[in-house]
Design an enzyme around this catalytic site. Structure first.
Site, PDB file in Angstrom:
ATOM      1  CG  ASP A 198      -1.688  -1.228   1.471  1.00 22.82           C
ATOM      2  OD1 ASP A 198      -2.501  -1.614   0.116  1.00 22.82           O
ATOM      3  OD2 ASP A 198      -2.084  -1.798   2.507  1.00 22.82           O
ATOM      4  CE  LYS A 237       1.457  10.282  -7.941  1.00 25.66           C
ATOM      5  NZ  LYS A 237       1.412  11.686  -7.025  1.00 25.66           N
ATOM      6  N   GLY A 276       1.816   2.860  -2.426  1.00 26.11           N
ATOM      7  CA  GLY A 276       1.127   3.880  -3.345  1.00 26.11           C
ATOM      8  C   GLY A 276       1.919   3.543  -4.813  1.00 26.11           C
ATOM      9  CE  LYS A 277       2.813  -2.389  -4.491  1.00 17.37           C
ATOM     10  NZ  LYS A 277       2.120  -2.107  -2.977  1.00 17.37           N
ATOM     11  CB  THR A 335      -8.431  -5.666  -1.313  1.00 19.67           C
ATOM     12  OG1 THR A 335      -7.801  -5.447  -2.355  1.00 19.67           O
ATOM     13  CG2 THR A 335      -9.124  -6.868  -2.278  1.00 19.67           C
ATOM     14  N   GLY A 366     -11.364  -2.474   2.195  1.00 17.27           N
ATOM     15  CA  GLY A 366     -12.060  -1.399   3.644  1.00 17.27           C
ATOM     16  C   GLY A 366     -11.846  -1.518   4.656  1.00 17.27           C
ATOM     17  NE  ARG A 368      -4.390   0.755   3.421  1.00 18.16           N
ATOM     18  CZ  ARG A 368      -4.397   1.480   1.915  1.00 18.16           C
ATOM     19  NH1 ARG A 368      -4.076   2.020   1.694  1.00 18.16           N
ATOM     20  NH2 ARG A 368      -4.621   1.202   0.911  1.00 18.16           N
ATOM     21  CB  THR A 385       1.538 -11.659   0.725  1.00 20.41           C
ATOM     22  OG1 THR A 385       0.492 -12.075  -0.011  1.00 20.41           O
ATOM     23  CG2 THR A 385       3.147 -11.691   0.154  1.00 20.41           C
ATOM     24  N   GLY A 405      -4.621  -4.128  -4.099  1.00 21.35           N
ATOM     25  CA  GLY A 405      -5.778  -3.008  -4.679  1.00 21.35           C
ATOM     26  C   GLY A 405      -4.725  -1.959  -4.296  1.00 21.35           C
ATOM     27  CG  HIS A 406      -1.593  -1.449  -7.965  1.00 17.23           C
ATOM     28  ND1 HIS A 406      -1.039  -1.014  -6.752  1.00 17.23           N
ATOM     29  CD2 HIS A 406      -1.485  -2.175  -8.454  1.00 17.23           C
ATOM     30  CE1 HIS A 406       0.004  -2.228  -7.120  1.00 17.23           C
ATOM     31  NE2 HIS A 406      -0.580  -3.122  -7.678  1.00 17.23           N
ATOM     32  CG  ASN A 453      -3.078 -10.784  -2.490  1.00 16.53           C
ATOM     33  OD1 ASN A 453      -2.901 -10.775  -3.607  1.00 16.53           O
ATOM     34  ND2 ASN A 453      -2.713 -11.304  -1.616  1.00 16.53           N
ATOM     35  CD  GLN A 466       0.462  -9.057  -2.158  1.00 15.98           C
ATOM     36  OE1 GLN A 466       1.063  -9.587  -3.060  1.00 15.98           O
ATOM     37  NE2 GLN A 466      -1.108  -9.274  -2.443  1.00 15.98           N
TER      38      GLN A 466
HETATM   39  P1  GDP Z   1      -0.298   0.220  -3.852  1.00 18.41           P
HETATM   40  O1  GDP Z   1      -0.806  -1.566  -3.864  1.00 18.41           O
HETATM   41  O2  GDP Z   1       1.218   0.103  -3.343  1.00 18.41           O
HETATM   42  O3  GDP Z   1      -1.048   0.839  -5.130  1.00 18.41           O
HETATM   43  O4  GDP Z   1      -1.064   1.404  -2.949  1.00 18.41           O
HETATM   44  P2  GDP Z   1      -2.674   1.866  -3.008  1.00 18.41           P
HETATM   45  O5  GDP Z   1      -2.882   2.518  -3.668  1.00 18.41           O
HETATM   46  O6  GDP Z   1      -3.800   0.900  -1.725  1.00 18.41           O
HETATM   47  O7  GDP Z   1      -2.650   3.308  -1.399  1.00 18.41           O
HETATM   48  C1  GDP Z   1      -2.273   4.568  -1.814  1.00 18.41           C
HETATM   49  C2  GDP Z   1      -3.272   4.992  -1.632  1.00 18.41           C
HETATM   50  O8  GDP Z   1      -2.854   6.274  -1.594  1.00 18.41           O
HETATM   51  C3  GDP Z   1      -4.487   5.131  -3.167  1.00 18.41           C
HETATM   52  O9  GDP Z   1      -5.579   5.639  -2.348  1.00 18.41           O
HETATM   53  C4  GDP Z   1      -3.594   6.405  -3.904  1.00 18.41           C
HETATM   54  O10 GDP Z   1      -4.828   7.707  -4.618  1.00 18.41           O
HETATM   55  C5  GDP Z   1      -3.386   6.881  -2.180  1.00 18.41           C
HETATM   56  N1  GDP Z   1      -2.257   7.779  -3.331  1.00 18.41           N
HETATM   57  C6  GDP Z   1      -0.664   7.979  -3.609  1.00 18.41           C
HETATM   58  N2  GDP Z   1       0.024   9.120  -3.486  1.00 18.41           N
HETATM   59  C7  GDP Z   1      -0.479   9.611  -2.908  1.00 18.41           C
HETATM   60  C8  GDP Z   1       0.097  11.164  -1.646  1.00 18.41           C
HETATM   61  O11 GDP Z   1       1.477  11.000  -2.381  1.00 18.41           O
HETATM   62  N3  GDP Z   1      -0.527  11.647  -1.392  1.00 18.41           N
HETATM   63  C9  GDP Z   1      -1.911  10.987  -0.685  1.00 18.41           C
HETATM   64  N4  GDP Z   1      -2.754  11.571  -0.614  1.00 18.41           N
HETATM   65  N5  GDP Z   1      -1.781   9.962  -1.189  1.00 18.41           N
HETATM   66  C10 GDP Z   1      -1.450   9.358  -2.365  1.00 18.41           C
END
Ligand code: GDP
Length: 431
Positions: free
Chosen positions: A13, A18, A15-16, A299, A301, A304, A238, A40-41, A38, A223
């Site tokens: 989680d 983005k 922020g991969k 994934t 809710g 964390r 995992t 969720g991006h 399992n 993950q």
């Molecule tokens: P991933 O599994 O690593 O892709 O992470 P997730 O997508 O589950 O969680 C990242 C969350 O943080 C998402 O809701 C993104 O939109 C949000 N996010 C990503 N980068 C940033 C950031 O720099 N600032 C903020 N406030 N939110 C971010």
């Protein structure tokens, strides 16, 4: 430089989604190499909100090809649903998404077995998403798994299904009779098989051909390293290897073809599920990070758990992944937090340690040792250049680089791709 592996260097989680979406602009193909639905991006794109569980986020970038590699475990029903979701949002998937024929399939009985393990009382509980991922990987290494190629061929699939049902029958009793479970697998078999067929190919050949032609291929993990089955907080991990080295096993990329690795790291720490988390904040500050960072699982809710940046864990991860470069995310969430702490070691059993321990008792009992820095104030979202960041924010970034031994390539300050500072660095995939 044609290949890049993007990995999480904390507990997932980070922020991969983005970051992969941002770098995906420069890639010709994006490949996922482990995990299942399992993960969720979350990607915010054109004002729309996408949550992807199986399909690489590169699919949101028109014209890019995407592969779900052999290291991923695939629930045909979940993949069907995700493809339909994207097509409803006018994202073309056919001809752009491919599925490796050697990936293993998750069937309804794997989900039952996952629930069974989770419902065991006591220490066995891992906090899984109950999607059948762990039992499918167990079957894979136990050599009774069913691969996509097997699933597509009824002559192979049906006898394999029978032998699996027979073997697992004693465990599955509470979920119905063997014939009920068989029925749940076969109910949509013909439909799903026909649906999947056009997407399936030899994943290793896909990777080889793309790399051979000099195309830029981005590999994404799900993950994070601290959830890696070998290098994470075992057994609270995992069932696969999110580390960069696993890209070869999970996609067929040759080890000599990994050009670079980018670690994605959050400016603080979060984890879902059970297990050790030395820098966890169980107080109001932890709650405020959760609210401001919207730290609820994409994934499930689930809220964390939140805490300070753990430089010991991240350094451990940076070394294992060889991630020379980092993308720091969510620095905006720390606006106004004062002071900011960084975990730089642990006190455990009367000793101070500065390396991540393997012993699960040491992991569970580790008391963090903190370094403290003054926080920063003001709104940093919307800033585009590093020099515009408040001096204390820059000091924090530099301190993290030094403590973990990697260079920042970009700093994310918000959910959209535009809210990112691209640093002046030699990072070869600079957007
Ligand atoms: P991933 O599994 O690593 O892709 O992470 P997730 O997508 O589950 O969680 C990242 C969350 O943080 C998402 O809701 C993104 O939109 C949000 N996010 C990503 N980068 C940033 C950031 O720099 N600032 C903020 N406030 N939110 C971010």
């Amino acid at each position: 430089m044609s290949t890049l592996v993007v990995v999480g260097v904390q507990w997932g989680d980070e922020g991969k989604g983005k970051i992969v979406h941002l770098l995906g602009k420069r890639a010709d193909a994006v490949v996922r190499y482990q995990g299942g639905n399992n993960a969720g991006h979350t990607v915010i794109f054109d004002g729309k909100h996408f949550v992807l569980h199986l399909i690489p986020s590169g699919i949101l970038e028109p014209g890019k090809k995407c592969l779900i590699g052999n290291g991923v475990v695939v629930d045909p029903e979940a993949l069907h649903e995700e493809i339909q979701f994207l097509e409803k949002k006018k994202i073309r998937v056919r001809g752009r998404l491919f599925l490796a024929d050697a990936a293993h399939v998750i069937l309804p009985y794997h989900r039952h077995l996952d629930c069974l393990h989770e419902d065991r009382a006591g220490v066995g509980k891992i906090g899984t998403t109950r999607r059948g991922i762990g039992p499918t990987y167990s079957d894979k290494v136990g050599r009774v798994g069913i691969r996509v190629a097997d699933y597509l061929n009824p002559d192979v699939f049906l006898p394999l299904l029978e032998s699996n049902l027979k073997e697992k029958a004693p465990l599955l009793q509470s979920f119905g009779s063997v014939s009920d479970i068989r029925e749940s697998v076969l109910k949509r078999y013909d439909e799903l098989r026909a649906f999947l067929k056009p997407y399936v190919l030899n994943g290793a050949n896909f990777v080889y051909e793309n790399v051979e032609k000099g195309r830029k291929v981005l590999f994404e993990s799900a993950q994070g390293t601290m959830l890696d089955v070998d290098f994470g907080t075992y057994p609270f991990v995992t069932s696969s290897n999110p580390i960069a080295g696993a890209v070869c096993v999970g996609s067929g990329l040759a080890p000599t073809q990994i050009d670079d690795v980018l670690g994605v790291v959050k400016a603080y720490t979060t984890r879902v599920g059970e297990g050790p988390f030395p820098t966890e904040l169980k107080d109001e500050l932890g709650e405020s990070l959760r609210q401001r960072g919207m730290e609820f699982g994409a994934t499930t809710g689930r809220p964390r758990r939140c805490g300070w940046f753990d430089a010991v864990a991240v350094r451990h991860a940076v070394r294992i992944n060889g991630s020379r470069w980092l993308a720091l995310t969510k620095l905006d969430v720390l606006e106004g937090v004062n002071p900011i702490r960084i975990g730089v070691g642990y006190r455990v059993k009367g000793k101070i340690i500065r390396e991540w321990p393997t012993d699960r008792q040491l992991q569970a009992e580790a008391e963090p040792i903190y370094e403290q820095m003054p926080g920063f104030t003001g709104t940093i979202r919307g800033l585009r250049r590093y020099a515009q960041l408040p001096a204390n924010a820059r000091r924090y970034v530099q301190r993290l680089e030094k403590l973990v031994g990697a260079k920042m390539a970009m700093i994310s300050l918000g959910r959209s791709r535009e809210e990112t500072i691209i640093l002046d660095s030699k990072f070869p995939w600079k957007p």
